[in-house]
Scaffold this motif. Structure first.
Motif, mmCIF file in Angstrom:
data_model
loop_
_atom_site.group_PDB
_atom_site.id
_atom_site.type_symbol
_atom_site.label_atom_id
_atom_site.label_comp_id
_atom_site.label_asym_id
_atom_site.label_seq_id
_atom_site.Cartn_x
_atom_site.Cartn_y
_atom_site.Cartn_z
ATOM 1 N N HIS A 71 -27.389 49.749 -32.733
ATOM 2 C CA HIS A 71 -27.958 50.383 -34.230
ATOM 3 C C HIS A 71 -27.000 52.326 -33.659
ATOM 4 C CE1 HIS A 71 -31.139 48.076 -35.499
ATOM 5 N NE2 HIS A 71 -30.068 47.129 -34.965
ATOM 6 N N GLY A 72 -26.464 52.000 -33.046
ATOM 7 C CA GLY A 72 -26.420 53.560 -32.425
ATOM 8 C C GLY A 72 -24.822 53.928 -32.271
ATOM 9 N N LEU A 73 -24.711 52.585 -31.365
ATOM 10 C CA LEU A 73 -23.377 51.999 -30.989
ATOM 11 C C LEU A 73 -22.503 52.213 -32.599
ATOM 12 C CD1 LEU A 73 -21.461 52.084 -29.224
ATOM 13 C CD2 LEU A 73 -21.437 49.529 -28.401
ATOM 14 N N ALA A 74 -23.135 51.519 -32.985
ATOM 15 C CA ALA A 74 -22.704 50.768 -34.729
ATOM 16 C C ALA A 74 -22.955 52.030 -35.521
ATOM 17 C CB ALA A 74 -23.651 49.671 -35.686
ATOM 18 N N GLY A 75 -23.470 52.678 -35.787
ATOM 19 C CA GLY A 75 -23.594 53.805 -36.424
ATOM 20 C C GLY A 75 -22.216 54.803 -35.721
ATOM 21 N N GLU A 76 -22.065 55.253 -34.018
ATOM 22 C CA GLU A 76 -20.833 55.434 -34.369
ATOM 23 C C GLU A 76 -19.556 54.907 -34.892
ATOM 24 O OE1 GLU A 76 -21.576 59.375 -32.631
ATOM 25 O OE2 GLU A 76 -22.988 59.519 -33.372
ATOM 26 N N ALA A 77 -19.345 53.878 -34.195
ATOM 27 C CA ALA A 77 -18.285 53.774 -34.673
ATOM 28 C C ALA A 77 -18.091 53.489 -35.606
ATOM 29 C CB ALA A 77 -18.351 52.114 -34.196
ATOM 30 N N LEU A 78 -18.940 53.099 -36.971
ATOM 31 C CA LEU A 78 -18.720 53.609 -38.701
ATOM 32 C C LEU A 78 -18.137 54.394 -39.051
ATOM 33 C CD1 LEU A 78 -18.935 51.961 -40.984
ATOM 34 C CD2 LEU A 78 -21.525 52.274 -40.922
ATOM 35 N N ARG A 79 -18.640 55.779 -38.280
ATOM 36 C CA ARG A 79 -18.879 56.754 -38.409
ATOM 37 C C ARG A 79 -17.125 57.297 -38.223
ATOM 38 N NH1 ARG A 79 -19.663 61.807 -36.148
ATOM 39 N NH2 ARG A 79 -20.392 60.870 -34.699
ATOM 40 N N ASN A 80 -16.601 56.546 -37.228
ATOM 41 C CA ASN A 80 -15.836 57.026 -36.653
ATOM 42 C C ASN A 80 -14.254 56.510 -36.957
ATOM 43 O OD1 ASN A 80 -13.492 57.566 -35.224
ATOM 44 N ND2 ASN A 80 -13.747 56.389 -33.657
ATOM 45 N N ARG A 81 -14.782 55.273 -37.717
ATOM 46 C CA ARG A 81 -13.517 54.686 -38.804
ATOM 47 C C ARG A 81 -13.308 55.318 -40.337
ATOM 48 N NH1 ARG A 81 -11.210 53.481 -36.579
ATOM 49 N NH2 ARG A 81 -11.592 51.668 -35.139
ATOM 50 N N LEU A 82 -14.805 55.509 -40.262
ATOM 51 C CA LEU A 82 -14.900 56.032 -41.484
ATOM 52 C C LEU A 82 -13.902 57.627 -41.895
ATOM 53 C CD1 LEU A 82 -18.312 55.346 -43.396
ATOM 54 C CD2 LEU A 82 -15.902 54.216 -43.912
ATOM 55 N N ASP A 83 -14.574 58.108 -40.822
ATOM 56 C CA ASP A 83 -13.372 59.968 -40.741
ATOM 57 C C ASP A 83 -12.340 59.667 -40.719
ATOM 58 O OD1 ASP A 83 -16.321 61.142 -40.447
ATOM 59 O OD2 ASP A 83 -16.390 61.477 -38.704
ATOM 60 N N ASP A 84 -12.037 57.991 -39.847
ATOM 61 C CA ASP A 84 -10.479 57.926 -40.504
ATOM 62 C C ASP A 84 -9.566 57.784 -40.908
ATOM 63 O OD1 ASP A 84 -8.114 57.395 -38.302
ATOM 64 O OD2 ASP A 84 -8.443 55.618 -39.522
ATOM 65 N N LEU A 85 -10.497 57.316 -41.645
ATOM 66 C CA LEU A 85 -9.806 56.390 -43.476
ATOM 67 C C LEU A 85 -10.062 57.728 -44.453
ATOM 68 C CD1 LEU A 85 -11.568 52.754 -43.494
ATOM 69 C CD2 LEU A 85 -9.302 54.031 -42.840
ATOM 70 N N THR A 86 -10.999 58.406 -44.542
ATOM 71 C CA THR A 86 -11.130 59.506 -45.220
ATOM 72 C C THR A 86 -10.251 60.816 -44.838
ATOM 73 O OG1 THR A 86 -13.521 58.850 -45.507
ATOM 74 C CG2 THR A 86 -12.502 60.601 -45.620
ATOM 75 N N THR A 87 -9.919 60.357 -43.532
ATOM 76 C CA THR A 87 -8.901 61.429 -43.614
ATOM 77 C C THR A 87 -7.349 61.151 -43.516
ATOM 78 O OG1 THR A 87 -9.897 62.918 -41.264
ATOM 79 C CG2 THR A 87 -7.344 63.252 -41.752
ATOM 80 N N ARG A 88 -7.336 60.156 -43.653
ATOM 81 C CA ARG A 88 -5.937 58.969 -44.497
ATOM 82 C C ARG A 88 -5.874 59.328 -45.807
ATOM 83 N NH1 ARG A 88 -3.736 54.377 -40.330
ATOM 84 N NH2 ARG A 88 -6.071 54.218 -39.687
ATOM 85 N N ALA A 89 -6.769 59.182 -46.476
ATOM 86 C CA ALA A 89 -7.028 58.981 -47.677
ATOM 87 C C ALA A 89 -6.617 60.199 -48.151
ATOM 88 C CB ALA A 89 -7.726 58.285 -48.474
ATOM 89 N N GLN A 90 -7.511 61.257 -47.751
ATOM 90 C CA GLN A 90 -7.289 62.366 -48.656
ATOM 91 C C GLN A 90 -5.858 63.576 -47.515
ATOM 92 O OE1 GLN A 90 -9.988 64.278 -48.790
ATOM 93 N NE2 GLN A 90 -8.652 65.067 -50.718
ATOM 94 N N ILE A 91 -5.761 62.749 -47.091
ATOM 95 C CA ILE A 91 -3.760 63.618 -46.510
ATOM 96 C C ILE A 91 -2.806 62.840 -47.596
ATOM 97 C CG2 ILE A 91 -1.804 63.311 -45.261
ATOM 98 C CD1 ILE A 91 -3.903 62.988 -42.826
ATOM 99 N N CYS A 92 -2.808 61.442 -47.885
ATOM 100 C CA CYS A 92 -1.884 61.252 -48.980
ATOM 101 C C CYS A 92 -2.021 61.657 -50.418
ATOM 102 C CB CYS A 92 -2.947 59.766 -49.172
ATOM 103 S SG CYS A 92 -1.848 57.692 -48.223
ATOM 104 N N ILE A 93 -3.216 61.950 -50.914
ATOM 105 C CA ILE A 93 -3.401 62.548 -51.881
ATOM 106 C C ILE A 93 -2.492 64.039 -52.136
ATOM 107 C CG2 ILE A 93 -5.804 62.318 -51.986
ATOM 108 C CD1 ILE A 93 -3.871 62.016 -55.314
#
Length: 898
Positions: A71-93
């Motif tokens: 569950h920790g691995l799933a949470g860390e992987a999800l947070r990593n991916r969300l951070d990446d997507l959030t960064t890219r969406a934020q940079i776009c705008i």
């Protein structure tokens, strides 16, 4: 798109193939424990020897920890991916909004252009004056290439000049689309009636050659305080967004995803305005989760029969400007969102095991895993030691053999469990490390994007302002100190605060006018800077030159860039953009310190106390920096990291001054023609340091316990010797099992006033009170060792020894070691004596190590590992209190000499 849903940890794990593989391996190990528990129940002796209760407890603890780990691995992987997507969406705008902020300044300045205002005010016949005005519009668009169309209307809505061919040359009522006139006229009237610095409008415009909606910036044009028309600048959104998307496609670190994110721009109603993948997310599609006011958190959505992870981000704004109210979107199909490998490799393994990398809630997992493993190791050791004390019948002997085999298998399974857990934990460390490395690279890329776009505008500004009629008139007249040109420079500088000054100079390099009163003493001075000479030799009005990043007499705050373009005599027919002869030049002095600091501050939001972000020049010198480590508060971390990059430019992790750092390095890709087609290179790059963890000071202190091959456990009964093995300071040691009483968890060592080296003090181990020797004081390491602590360490073990002395006496003491290894049955004849000189050097008395043995082990290269046996003479001398202080043994040198 359907409404968003929330997934449980188990559901997330289904999309993570690497985690699924690790879970399968953990389940196989759990099955092995079940099998061993069944075998241990076959007899009372085997149950007692294997400590059945300990076995059941370890099985239960490992199962619970496995679940928590997954569950920790799933949470860390999800947070990593969300951070990446959030960064890219934020940079776009945010990158787009910064660009549009510049457009609001452009329209405000261009609408006051004297040639345009006079043309509209005087109402000159189109056949005579319009070509000249349109040539000026073309000249503007040639420099500010972000505009696809420029339109100039009078107050009646008549198109008086345009950059691109129009369907009509008269009033908008003649436009081919019946619905266009009313809409466009209403828009133009609203602009004429507004005293705003700009009007921003996204929609369909009949006067544009584009059939789709376009983004237009408009402002009314006035002459002597009276409205005389409207100027419209049409922004090239259609080719702006693909460039932003392309700069963000692919993972910034680690090799990329099998399936990349879809990036998009949405309006306040959630309608897609631009998309990086028109098949997955077409323009015009509505995304309800992206409407204005929708939560900015990540969501799982179903789109076209496929599940996506969606992040929609509003802009953070820039200097009070919030843009048109749009959002940046990033979508990633869940079926490929977590295909990245999670393990660490190469030098990155240096950060494995550092709990500092993990989130607070997960830091206990490695500690608990080690505690369970240590308890099992002690249980196996003590069970085997107890069996050696049992005598009895032949049946008992057979049962004892079975119990020994069972204990050996429990030990092997425990080590296998440790390896599987270690692999899963490496995945956890890998995800955390990749996240920080990705963040470092993203910040660097964003900083360089902002920098290149900023400097793109400076290259445009200097060329456009060089076309100001007042400057050409002043230089042609040879005016020594022109107040009119100085007034124009001051007006420009007041509107464009990115400049610390502007300067006009003649063809001899003599300063004619300046924008800042503080620079007035330079008027009449002949400039000898190299950029001035280059400016006066520029071949056309499209050309510009830039100074080196160096100190300037027009800039008090350190080095800067000066952008310059030639001022030419009025253009003659047929010169095709070259213009007339060079009369002089105009230089714009970039306020480098403030601008670079502003960029770094924006990109440094969220950095930790040991992080840094800096612009670095081509020579590797720091130009500007942000963050404590960049400011020099962390012992010169940034210079040390740059030294690593000088010797290994591709390195993205470095051990600097006792800490591991992830490094992001971005060179920038230029913007439009700037740095891509114009031949200019500013030489700056952005370096970002993200603190990962403290270095493992004593990487040699632990070390993996070797796993002997099955064949290594058999010996000729006549020469059989049982050796209890353990790890200390990265080396594999052994002691005759007959001298071992028990294994115990580490405890605090009390200082004893009469304790002599190598004893550390006394410790209560169960019902015993024993002197303690810490193996770290006996073995040399290649790293500076810390002071040996008397505090209990949950990661270490104690081995209680009983050593025979003279006169049938015995003495007990304990060795503090790093980890317990397997019990080995070896052949005495295979032990290789160590030369006394190699083992003891210049020291007197018996050596710590008297023999070594090459043991075949699993997975190592070479396939044998050297086991160092601690000699009985040294143990006896130590137990008798006669060992005294001695230099730590260099085991590596001993093995090399052997």
């Amino acid at each position: 798109m359907s409404s968003s849903t929330t997934l449980s940890a188990e559901e997330w794990l289904r999309y993570m193939p690497t985690a699924q593989q690790q879970r399968q391996e953990l389940r196989l190990v759990e099955g092995a424990w079940d099998h061993l528990a069944l075998l241990s129940s076959l007899s009372l002796l085997s149950s007692k020897a294997s400590s059945g209760g300990d076995l059941a407890r370890a099985r239960k603890d490992f199962a619970a920890l496995s679940q928590e780990l997954m569950h920790g691995l799933a949470g860390e992987a999800l947070r990593n991916r969300l951070d990446d997507l959030t960064t890219r969406a934020q940079i776009c705008i945010d990158v787009l909004v910064r660009n549009l902020f510049e457009r609001t300044a452009d329209i405000g300045f261009f609408a006051t252009d004297g040639a345009l205002t006079r043309y509209l005010a005087e109402g000159l016949p189109g056949a005579e004056a319009r070509p000249q005005i349109e040539a000026r519009l073309r000249s503007y668009a040639d420099k500010y290439t972000v505009y696809g169309g420029i339109f100039l209307f009078d107050t009646h809505g008549v198109l008086r000049a345009s950059l691109q061919p129009s369907g009509s040359d008269g009033a908008l009522e003649d436009a081919s689309q019946p619905s266009a006139p009313a809409r466009d006229l209403a828009f133009l009237r609203s602009v004429i009636g507004s005293d705003a610095a700009y009007v921003e409008h996204y929609g369909r415009h009949g006067f544009s050659a584009q059939e789709a909606q376009t983004l237009v910036y408009a402002r009314r044009v006035t002459h002597q305080g009276q409205p005389v028309g409207v100027l419209c600048l049409e922004f090239r959104l259609a080719d702006e967004m693909p460039a932003i998307f392309a700069s963000l496609q692919g993972a910034p670190e680690g090799g990329g995803h099998a399936i990349d994110a879809v990036l998009a721009l949405a309006d306040a109603q959630g309608r897609i305005l631009a998309s990086s993948d028109l098949l997955q997310l077409p323009v015009g599609w509505r995304v309800p989760e992206a409407v204005d006011g929708a939560p900015a958190d990540a969501q799982v959505v179903r789109h076209m029969g496929r599940r996506y992870l969606l992040v929609a981000r509003p802009t953070q704004g820039f200097q009070g400007y919030g843009g048109p109210g749009w959002r940046g979107l990033a979508l990633l199909p869940l079926d490929g969102a977590f295909d990245d490998a999670m393990e660490l490799s190469g030098e990155r393994a240096g950060v494995a095991g550092q709990a500092e990398l993990l989130s607070e809630g997960l830091r206990g997992i490695p500690v608990r895993s080690a505690a369970i493993q240590s308890a099992l190791e002690r249980s196996v050791w003590n069970g085997l030691l107890d069996l050696e004390q049992i005598g009895g019948t032949e049946a008992t002997s057979r049962e004892r053999g079975f119990a020994r085999a069972l204990l050996s298998e429990i030990g092997a399974t425990a080590r296998r469990t440790a390896r599987v857990f270690s692999a899963a934990l490496e995945g956890l460390y890998g995800v955390a490390t990749r996240s920080l490395l990705s963040d470092a690279q993203s910040r660097g890329l964003l900083a360089m994007q902002i920098l290149d776009r900023n400097l793109y505008e400076r290259a445009n500004d200097c060329r456009w302002w060089a076309l100001a009629p007042q400057f050409a008139d002043t230089l042609a007249a040879g005016t020594a100190d022109c107040a009119a040109s100085a007034a124009v420079l001051r007006e420009i500088n007041a509107l464009y605060t990115v400049y610390s000054g502007l300067v006009l100079f003649d063809r001899g390099g003599r300063v004619v006018a300046v924008s800042q009163p503080a620079h007035a003493h330079h008027v009449g001075t002949v400039l000898d800077e190299p950029w001035v000479a280059r400016c006066l030799q520029l071949p056309s009005e499209q050309s510009y030159t830039v100074s080196d990043y160096a100190a300037s007499r027009f800039h008090a705050d350190g080095p800067t860039f000066v952008y310059a373009a030639a001022v030419r005599a009025p253009r003659q027919a047929g010169d095709h953009g070259r213009g007339g002869e060079v009369l002089g030049g105009v230089g714009v002095v970039w306020d480098a310190g403030r601008q670079l600091d502003s960029i770094l501050a924006d990109c440094a939001v969220g950095l930790g106390g040991r992080d840094a972000l800096a612009f670095v020049d081509a020579a590797g010198a720091v130009v500007r920096s942000a963050g404590p480590a960049g400011a020099g508060a962390d012992g010169g971390v940034l210079p040390a990291a740059l030294e690593v990059l000088r010797t290994a430019p591709a390195e993205r992790m470095a051990d600097v001054r006792g800490h591991w750092y992830g490094m992001g390095v971005a060179l920038g890709q230029g913007y439009r023609e700037f740095r891509t087609e114009d031949g200019y290179e500013h030489g700056l790059r952005c370096v970002v340091l993200r603190h990962l963890c403290a270095s493992a000071r004593h990487a040699e202190a632990a070390g993996a316990v070797p796993a002997p091959l099955a064949a290594a456990a058999h010996a000729d009964p006549g020469f059989a010797l049982q050796v209890a093995t353990f790890m200390a300071a990265g080396h594999w040691f052994g002691i005759d099992a007959a001298q071992v009483v028990a294994a115990a968890p580490d405890v605090a060592v009390l200082h004893a006033g009469g304790a002599r080296p190598p004893f550390l003090g006394l410790a209560q181990i169960g019902e015993r009170v024993c002197p303690v020797v810490d193996m770290h004081t006996l073995v040399a390491t290649t790293r500076q060792a810390p002071a040996v602590s008397r505090q209990a360490d949950a990661n270490r073990q104690l081995i209680v020894l009983r050593v025979p002395l003279e006169g049938a006496r015995q003495a007990e003491f304990a060795l503090r070691v790093d980890a317990l290894g397997p019990m080995l049955d070896v052949d005495r004849r295979q032990l290789q004596p160590v030369p006394w000189s190699a083992a003891a050097g210049a020291q007197e008395g018996p050596s710590l190590v008297d023999t070594v043995l090459a043991v075949p082990v699993e997975g190592d290269r070479p396939a044998k590992r050297m086991l160092c046996r601690i000699g009985t003479p040294w143990l006896q001398q130590c137990a008798a209190g006669a060992a005294g202080a001695a230099q730590p043994l260099d085991v590596a040198a001993l093995l090399a000499a052997g």
